[in-house]
Motif scaffolding. Structure first.
Motif, PDB file in Angstrom:
ATOM      1  N   MET A   1     105.434  63.380 -48.774  1.00 14.48           N
ATOM      2  CA  MET A   1     106.127  63.962 -47.630  1.00 14.48           C
ATOM      3  C   MET A   1     105.351  65.141 -47.066  1.00 14.48           C
ATOM      4  SD  MET A   1     110.195  64.058 -48.592  1.00 14.48           S
ATOM      5  CE  MET A   1     110.644  64.770 -47.027  1.00 14.48           C
ATOM      6  N   ILE A   2     105.541  65.402 -45.819  1.00 14.68           N
ATOM      7  CA  ILE A   2     104.995  66.619 -45.225  1.00 14.68           C
ATOM      8  C   ILE A   2     106.053  67.701 -45.411  1.00 14.68           C
ATOM      9  CG2 ILE A   2     104.214  67.681 -43.066  1.00 14.68           C
ATOM     10  CD1 ILE A   2     103.442  64.852 -42.127  1.00 14.68           C
ATOM     11  N   GLU A   3     105.634  68.770 -45.848  1.00 17.03           N
ATOM     12  CA  GLU A   3     106.580  69.827 -46.197  1.00 17.03           C
ATOM     13  C   GLU A   3     107.343  70.302 -44.957  1.00 17.03           C
ATOM     14  OE1 GLU A   3     104.848  72.758 -48.694  1.00 17.03           O
ATOM     15  OE2 GLU A   3     106.625  74.055 -48.612  1.00 17.03           O
ATOM     16  N   GLY A   4     108.618  70.414 -45.129  1.00 20.49           N
ATOM     17  CA  GLY A   4     109.479  70.928 -44.048  1.00 20.49           C
ATOM     18  C   GLY A   4     109.789  69.908 -42.963  1.00 20.49           C
ATOM     19  N   LYS A   5     109.387  68.683 -43.217  1.00 18.41           N
ATOM     20  CA  LYS A   5     109.616  67.629 -42.213  1.00 18.41           C
ATOM     21  C   LYS A   5     110.329  66.448 -42.848  1.00 18.41           C
ATOM     22  CE  LYS A   5     106.960  66.223 -38.207  1.00 18.41           C
ATOM     23  NZ  LYS A   5     105.600  66.027 -37.685  1.00 18.41           N
ATOM     24  N   PRO A   6     111.393  65.964 -42.257  1.00 17.68           N
ATOM     25  CA  PRO A   6     112.051  64.788 -42.827  1.00 17.68           C
ATOM     26  C   PRO A   6     111.152  63.562 -42.746  1.00 17.68           C
ATOM     27  CG  PRO A   6     113.007  65.336 -40.701  1.00 17.68           C
ATOM     28  CD  PRO A   6     112.041  66.447 -41.018  1.00 17.68           C
ATOM     29  N   ALA A   7     111.446  62.602 -43.589  1.00 21.77           N
ATOM     30  CA  ALA A   7     110.617  61.382 -43.634  1.00 21.77           C
ATOM     31  C   ALA A   7     111.475  60.128 -43.406  1.00 21.77           C
ATOM     32  CB  ALA A   7     109.919  61.303 -44.987  1.00 21.77           C
ATOM     33  N   LEU A   8     110.908  59.236 -42.594  1.00 19.58           N
ATOM     34  CA  LEU A   8     111.592  57.946 -42.286  1.00 19.58           C
ATOM     35  C   LEU A   8     110.673  56.842 -42.755  1.00 19.58           C
ATOM     36  CD1 LEU A   8     113.936  56.434 -40.868  1.00 19.58           C
ATOM     37  CD2 LEU A   8     112.602  56.586 -38.759  1.00 19.58           C
ATOM     38  N   VAL A   9     111.122  56.069 -43.721  1.00 17.95           N
ATOM     39  CA  VAL A   9     110.264  55.038 -44.312  1.00 17.95           C
ATOM     40  C   VAL A   9     110.932  53.668 -44.137  1.00 17.95           C
ATOM     41  CG1 VAL A   9     109.119  54.245 -46.405  1.00 17.95           C
ATOM     42  CG2 VAL A   9     109.468  56.697 -46.038  1.00 17.95           C
ATOM     43  N   MET A  10     110.169  52.723 -43.591  1.00 18.97           N
ATOM     44  CA  MET A  10     110.696  51.351 -43.452  1.00 18.97           C
ATOM     45  C   MET A  10     109.780  50.409 -44.217  1.00 18.97           C
ATOM     46  SD  MET A  10     110.984  48.871 -40.117  1.00 18.97           S
ATOM     47  CE  MET A  10     112.428  49.590 -39.412  1.00 18.97           C
ATOM     48  N   PHE A  11     110.385  49.555 -44.989  1.00 17.63           N
ATOM     49  CA  PHE A  11     109.616  48.520 -45.687  1.00 17.63           C
ATOM     50  C   PHE A  11     109.693  47.232 -44.876  1.00 17.63           C
ATOM     51  CE2 PHE A  11     109.939  51.614 -48.949  1.00 17.63           C
ATOM     52  CZ  PHE A  11     108.826  51.445 -49.719  1.00 17.63           C
ATOM     53  N   ALA A  12     108.563  46.565 -44.780  1.00 16.74           N
ATOM     54  CA  ALA A  12     108.537  45.372 -43.923  1.00 16.74           C
ATOM     55  C   ALA A  12     107.740  44.256 -44.560  1.00 16.74           C
ATOM     56  CB  ALA A  12     107.932  45.720 -42.567  1.00 16.74           C
ATOM     57  N   HIS A  13     108.251  43.035 -44.347  1.00 13.13           N
ATOM     58  CA  HIS A  13     107.494  41.847 -44.738  1.00 13.13           C
ATOM     59  C   HIS A  13     106.517  41.560 -43.597  1.00 13.13           C
ATOM     60  CE1 HIS A  13     106.521  37.669 -45.611  1.00 13.13           C
ATOM     61  NE2 HIS A  13     107.105  37.810 -46.820  1.00 13.13           N
ATOM     62  N   PRO A  14     105.280  41.338 -43.882  1.00 15.53           N
ATOM     63  CA  PRO A  14     104.288  41.208 -42.772  1.00 15.53           C
ATOM     64  C   PRO A  14     104.535  40.011 -41.853  1.00 15.53           C
ATOM     65  CG  PRO A  14     103.297  40.700 -44.929  1.00 15.53           C
ATOM     66  CD  PRO A  14     104.656  41.247 -45.206  1.00 15.53           C
ATOM     67  N   LYS A  15     105.313  39.046 -42.277  1.00 13.60           N
ATOM     68  CA  LYS A  15     105.520  37.875 -41.411  1.00 13.60           C
ATOM     69  C   LYS A  15     107.005  37.584 -41.162  1.00 13.60           C
ATOM     70  CE  LYS A  15     101.194  35.556 -42.549  1.00 13.60           C
ATOM     71  NZ  LYS A  15     100.558  34.347 -43.080  1.00 13.60           N
ATOM     72  N   CYS A  16     107.869  38.494 -41.519  1.00 12.60           N
ATOM     73  CA  CYS A  16     109.311  38.235 -41.314  1.00 12.60           C
ATOM     74  C   CYS A  16     109.667  38.345 -39.838  1.00 12.60           C
ATOM     75  CB  CYS A  16     110.111  39.256 -42.127  1.00 12.60           C
ATOM     76  SG  CYS A  16     111.888  39.190 -41.748  1.00 12.60           S
ATOM     77  N   PRO A  17     110.166  37.264 -39.233  1.00 14.25           N
ATOM     78  CA  PRO A  17     110.472  37.318 -37.801  1.00 14.25           C
ATOM     79  C   PRO A  17     111.593  38.289 -37.468  1.00 14.25           C
ATOM     80  CG  PRO A  17     111.178  35.226 -38.753  1.00 14.25           C
ATOM     81  CD  PRO A  17     110.415  35.941 -39.808  1.00 14.25           C
ATOM     82  N   CYS A  18     112.492  38.500 -38.405  1.00  9.51           N
ATOM     83  CA  CYS A  18     113.623  39.387 -38.118  1.00  9.51           C
ATOM     84  C   CYS A  18     113.154  40.842 -38.012  1.00  9.51           C
ATOM     85  CB  CYS A  18     114.654  39.301 -39.243  1.00  9.51           C
ATOM     86  SG  CYS A  18     115.033  37.622 -39.742  1.00  9.51           S
ATOM     87  N   THR A  19     112.015  41.130 -38.658  1.00  7.02           N
ATOM     88  CA  THR A  19     111.544  42.511 -38.707  1.00  7.02           C
ATOM     89  C   THR A  19     110.994  42.967 -37.351  1.00  7.02           C
ATOM     90  OG1 THR A  19     111.051  42.152 -41.047  1.00  7.02           O
ATOM     91  CG2 THR A  19     110.022  44.070 -40.032  1.00  7.02           C
ATOM     92  N   ARG A  20     110.719  42.007 -36.477  1.00  9.97           N
ATOM     93  CA  ARG A  20     110.243  42.376 -35.134  1.00  9.97           C
ATOM     94  C   ARG A  20     111.287  43.271 -34.443  1.00  9.97           C
ATOM     95  NH1 ARG A  20     109.561  37.591 -33.333  1.00  9.97           N
ATOM     96  NH2 ARG A  20     107.437  37.375 -34.068  1.00  9.97           N
ATOM     97  N   ALA A  21     112.570  42.883 -34.634  1.00  9.12           N
ATOM     98  CA  ALA A  21     113.643  43.677 -34.043  1.00  9.12           C
ATOM     99  C   ALA A  21     113.746  45.036 -34.740  1.00  9.12           C
ATOM    100  CB  ALA A  21     114.959  42.922 -34.157  1.00  9.12           C
ATOM    101  N   SER A  22     113.531  45.060 -36.059  1.00 11.25           N
ATOM    102  CA  SER A  22     113.611  46.334 -36.785  1.00 11.25           C
ATOM    103  C   SER A  22     112.534  47.292 -36.298  1.00 11.25           C
ATOM    104  CB  SER A  22     113.440  46.080 -38.293  1.00 11.25           C
ATOM    105  OG  SER A  22     114.500  45.258 -38.763  1.00 11.25           O
ATOM    106  N   LEU A  23     111.315  46.768 -36.094  1.00  4.53           N
ATOM    107  CA  LEU A  23     110.225  47.617 -35.612  1.00  4.53           C
ATOM    108  C   LEU A  23     110.524  48.132 -34.201  1.00  4.53           C
ATOM    109  CD1 LEU A  23     107.103  45.667 -36.969  1.00  4.53           C
ATOM    110  CD2 LEU A  23     107.925  47.903 -37.714  1.00  4.53           C
ATOM    111  N   SER A  24     111.146  47.265 -33.399  1.00  2.63           N
ATOM    112  CA  SER A  24     111.502  47.714 -32.052  1.00  2.63           C
ATOM    113  C   SER A  24     112.502  48.854 -32.114  1.00  2.63           C
ATOM    114  CB  SER A  24     112.127  46.554 -31.254  1.00  2.63           C
ATOM    115  OG  SER A  24     111.185  45.555 -31.036  1.00  2.63           O
ATOM    116  N   GLU A  25     113.444  48.709 -33.020  1.00  5.79           N
ATOM    117  CA  GLU A  25     114.437  49.783 -33.172  1.00  5.79           C
ATOM    118  C   GLU A  25     113.767  51.058 -33.687  1.00  5.79           C
ATOM    119  OE1 GLU A  25     117.607  49.943 -32.168  1.00  5.79           O
ATOM    120  OE2 GLU A  25     116.988  48.067 -31.205  1.00  5.79           O
TER     121      GLU A  25
END
Lengths: 729, 201
Positions: free
Chosen positions: B49-73
């Motif tokens: 983490m960077i100190e003093g900064k919140p962190a947003l972490v997303m795990f993704a399958h490299p070929k999952c079609p549903c994840t396209r929408a997650s990345l857009s979000e």
């Protein structure tokens, strides 16, 4: 007053029915065409959905392992279900399942599938609006209902349970669902307008096509009918011609040995000639009507007088067949109406003549009534016969020109088949119609209606409900007119006519001189004194009009009698305007020729010259029997009318004498005109012709023959039988 | 054809459509089972983490079609907030000698999001530490390393658009608390790798 007939196209129920058939066919064609387009679209959408699924989400993953994505199966199976049934219906329609509604449901659900497969992309939502527009191609706004309902229900449910799937945001209020539905309805509104307008245009187009078809069929039918008519006419004309030529040949060859034979053959020739004349007159009449050249001369006349004249003319024909001819008023009888009496008479003669022709026993009845319940008062005349009747299937085309109901009828009864067509056109020109009334049992009733014009200030004669004027048997007589010595100039270019006139007049003791054209006629008239000039009006070198005018301008006052073959209504006036004193229409009727010449030579006369019905119709034959009013004078009210007329008549005759003595043309015309109308109303049709002659003499300021006509009127007045006073009381 | 037959045919057709539509919705709305998330930022040498900064972490399958929408979000969340949060997309790496998983379309999509760091989870180490089991599974840690959100950021499978996961993270970035610290995750499973990892480990 003159008006022309209008032969406009009638837009009737048949055309409307045909228009609806065409419209239904067109609409079915639109449905089928759009169905086929949608079927193609369904297949394309199905394939498109599968391709989209394969491109967007071909596989689902479980770590490094994969399987076919559910969307691919969904596109294959749900897309297949959506597409297959409507496509099947296009291929094999099932009665009772309207393909377009199935198509509408399927199409909007395809929108849902495609939106889902593309991850809810907003762009894919336009598929719905495109689909609705495409559905409008059916031109049936009702198709939009299921599609719109599916969209509305889908949005409502999603709005409640899963707003993000449609609106892209959570926590959407329900109003948003209605807003979306409202936008769909917004599009629907214009699509529905478009559908309705398209339908109206289709209907208008169908009507135009129906009218065109009708016109085309009518033209073809008319062409066919005219061809048949010509064939019939050819036969009809050849038959009397054959009689004329055949018997003439017999006469020329001297085959007829006895006087009786000769008279018989001449009778055949005369009958054939008259039949030919009737044919030609009818053809001319219908031609004029069809060409829109029929003129109507509206004037005040007594309906009773016209009907009485018709009865008088047709009486002999009825007597021959031993059938009664009756005449009944069912309402008050107007003293006068405004119509064309000549045309009314022609119609009645036609219908009554037909009725008598097709009736072997029983009666022919004219029932008259006044209908004042309409916007304009109508005179209704029912001509009722107890004859053979007309089958229902034959009635439809009975009034069509050039159409004859039944060739066998024509062969049996003769006639041209034009009489009813002429009558109907005349009736319509007079503001009414002629129709066949439905009658039970035997017999036929033709109903004539005509406009009477305003009846304000018209005296109404009350009529009993069941008075009838029975036809009376009359003994026709022949009378030879003895003419005084006189010199006649016959100006005529036709050799046959010259010989005929010469033979008839010479037989009557007159001295005849001939001129072959108007130029010679004028020269002879200026060089010699004649008692009368008979002038053909159509001649080479100089016609009769010019010749008569020149003679009058030269101071010649000899009576000039015009002879013309023109059948136009105003021809008589034209002749009189040229300076002629009288008028004879061709072919020359011998009785009328003698009467006219007698009038011109101041000879009182009575003519019952011929014994055939047509001649009687034309000649107004007279005899010495007492004159009885054709009104039902056993009823006091009618008897009073006759009594009043007798008093009035005496005064009028004195006034006429004074007008003649004083040379007061205007007064003569006015008094004679008045007498003519009054006599008709009182049921004395015999006065009409001499009174009319006097009226014309007054109008034309030519009183040469006035005295003779006055003498004739005086004699007629002495024969009047006045109803008993006791009856009146 | 009789009325009954016509009604039967139409009913069968509509029923089949209903089944299809139900299956569509069912699949779309059925979330994956999320893994057990750590309550504190897990220590990892490859991801700090960077100190003093919140962190947003997303795990993704490299070929999952549903994840396209997650990345857009994710893109919508991070947009204009790059300086307020450290955003990381961790792609699973199933690479073998025969098959490369580098630079898939989703990888390129993630790289194109401004302010987002894309890392490859070699051997599944990170997913193991974070307990991620399905693609699109997202974690938000506040600046002190405490877990504030764990779940998905799409409303349904592969469907873009506002959802409570998206809204919760935006609130947290803006410094507000959230009443919905979790949201269903819609994405392909990552568990095979975990199993493999667990067996390996």
């Amino acid at each position: 007053m003159t008006k022309h007939t209008d032969s406009g196209c009638l837009y009737n129920d048949t055309i409307e029915t045909r228009a609806r058939e065409i419209f239904a066919e067109d609409r079915q064609h639109v449905y089928q065409y759009t169905d086929r387009m949608f079927a193609g679209l369904m297949i394309v959408q199905w394939i498109g959905a599968i391709l989209a699924a394969l491109y967007i989400s071909p596989l689902t993953w479980d770590g490094a392992s994969s399987a076919i994505h559910f969307h691919v199966w969904l596109a294959i199976f749900l897309g297949g279900i959506l597409a297959s049934f409507p496509v099947y219906l296009v291929w094999r329609p099932i009665a009772g399942i309207p393909t377009r509604y199935v198509m509408a449901i399927s199409q909007v659900l395809f929108s849902s599938l495609l939106i889902h497969l593309t991850g809810g992309r907003i762009e894919t939502h336009f598929h719905i609006f495109g689909s609705l527009a495409f559905l409008a191609m059916y031109r049936d706004w009702k198709v939009l209902i299921p599609a719109t309902l599916i969209v509305a229900v889908d949005h409502l449910l999603r709005g409640i349970y899963w707003p993000e799937s449609v609106y892209g945001i959570s926590g959407v209020i329900l109003l948003r669902s209605f807003e979306h539905a409202a936008w769909v309805l917004f599009e629907d509104f214009f699509l529905i307008l478009s559908c309705r307008n398209s339908v109206k245009e289709m209907m208008a187009s169908a009507r135009q096509r129906a009218e065109l078809e009708s016109t085309k069929y009518a033209a073809e039918a008319a062409d066919l009918a005219k061809s048949e008519f010509l064939a019939n006419m050819s036969h009809e004309i050849r038959t009397p011609l054959n009689g004329i030529l055949g018997f003439t040949d017999v006469m020329i060859r001297g085959i007829a040995n006895t006087e009786n034979e000769r008279r018989e053959y001449l009778g055949h020739i005369q009958t054939s000639g008259r039949h030919l004349l009737e044919l030609i007159n009818n053809i001319l009449d219908i031609s004029k009507i069809e060409a829109g050249q029929m003129t109507i001369e509206l004037r005040s006349c007594s309906p009773h007088q016209v009907i009485s004249e018709v009865l008088s003319i047709m009486r002999v024909q009825a007597q021959r067949k031993n059938i009664d001819l009756e005449y009944i008023w069912h309402s008050q009888a107007p003293e006068s109406i405004t119509t064309d009496p000549t045309k009314l008479r022609q119609m009645l003669l036609n219908l009554v003549g037909n009725a008598i022709k097709f009736t072997d026993c029983g009666s022919v009845k004219i029932e008259v009534q006044l209908d004042i319940t309409q916007h304009e008062p109508l005179l209704i005349l029912d001509v009722i016969d107890s004859g053979i009747g007309i089958p229902l299937e034959k009635r439809a085309n009975l009034f069509e020109p050039f159409v004859q109901a039944d060739s066998s009828v024509v062969r049996k009864f003769g006639g041209t088949g034009l009489g009813l067509a002429i009558s109907r056109r005349i009736a319509r020109a007079l503001g009414g119609d002629v129709v066949i009334k439905d009658t039970q049992g035997s017999g036929t009733t033709f109903r004539i209606t005509i406009n009477t014009g305003s009846l304000d200030d018209i005296f109404m004669l009350p009529a009993p409900s069941s008075d009838a004027l029975q036809s009376q048997r009359e003994n026709s007589q022949k009378e030879i007119i003895q003419l005084p010595q006189g010199k006649v100039l016959v100006v005529e270019d036709g050799e046959i006519n010259r010989k005929l006139i010469e033979a008839v007049l010479a037989e009557s003791g007159l001295e005849i001189e001939i001129a072959e054209n108007g130029q010679i006629g004028v020269e002879k008239a200026l060089q010699n004194n004649y008692d009368i000039i008979l002038m053909d009006m159509q001649m080479p070198v100089k016609d009769g009009y010019t010749a008569a005018t020149e003679l009058r301008q030269s101071g010649i006052e000899t009576p000039i009698i015009a002879m013309t073959a023109h059948a136009m209504l105003d021809d008589e006036q034209k002749c009189l305007a040229a300076g002629c004193s009288g008028y004879l229409s061709k072919p020359i009727n011998i009785s009328r020729l003698l009467t006219t010449v007698a009038d011109a030579l101041y000879v009182p006369h009575q003519v019952d010259a011929i014994d055939t019905q047509a001649a009687e119709a034309e000649d107004n034959e007279r005899n010495d029997h007492p004159l009885i009013s054709s009104l039902p004078t056993h009823k006091p009210v009618f008897a009073k009318v006759v009594v009043k007329f007798v008093d009035y008549l005496e005064e009028q005759l004195i006034m006429i004498q004074e007008a003649i003595d004083n040379g007061d043309h205007a007064r003569l015309a006015w008094v004679a005109h008045d007498l003519k109308g009054a006599a008709g109303s009182a049921g004395f049709a015999d006065f009409t012709e001499p009174a009319f002659r006097l009226e014309l003499m007054g109008k034309n300021k030519d009183l040469h023959a006035a005295q003779a006509s006055l003498v004739e009127l005086t004699k007629l007045s002495k024969r009047i039988v006045v109803p008993e006073i006791e009856v009146l009381a | 054809m009789k009325l009954f037959s016509r009604i039967l045919i139409c009913s069968v057709w509509l029923l089949l459509i209903g089944v299809g539509v139900f299956a569509m919705q069912k699949y779309s709305m059925t979330p994956a089972l999320p893994g057990i998330a750590p309550q504190q930022w897990p220590a990892s040498p490859s991801l700090k983490m960077i100190e003093g900064k919140p962190a947003l972490v997303m795990f993704a399958h490299p070929k999952c079609p549903c994840t396209r929408a997650s990345l857009s979000e994710l893109s919508r969340i991070v947009s204009n907030r790059q300086d307020r949060v450290m955003a990381i997309v961790v792609f699973m790496n199933y690479a073998t000698e025969q098959n490369s998983w580098d630079h898939t379309n989703l990888w390129d999509q993630a790289v194109s999001i401004p302010g987002v760091q894309v890392v490859s989870d070699e051997q599944g180490e990170l997913s193991h530490r974070f307990g991620a089991v399905c693609s699109g599974e997202t974690y938000f840690f506040d600046s002190k390393g405490n877990l504030a959100f764990h779940g998905g950021i799409t409303s349904s499978r592969g469907h873009e658009g506002d959802n409570s996961g998206h809204d919760a993270i935006v609130s947290l970035i803006q410094g507000y608390a959230t009443e919905t610290p979790t949201h269903p995750v819609f994405g392909c499973s990552l568990k095979c790798l975990h199993s493999h990892q667990e067996e390996t480990l």
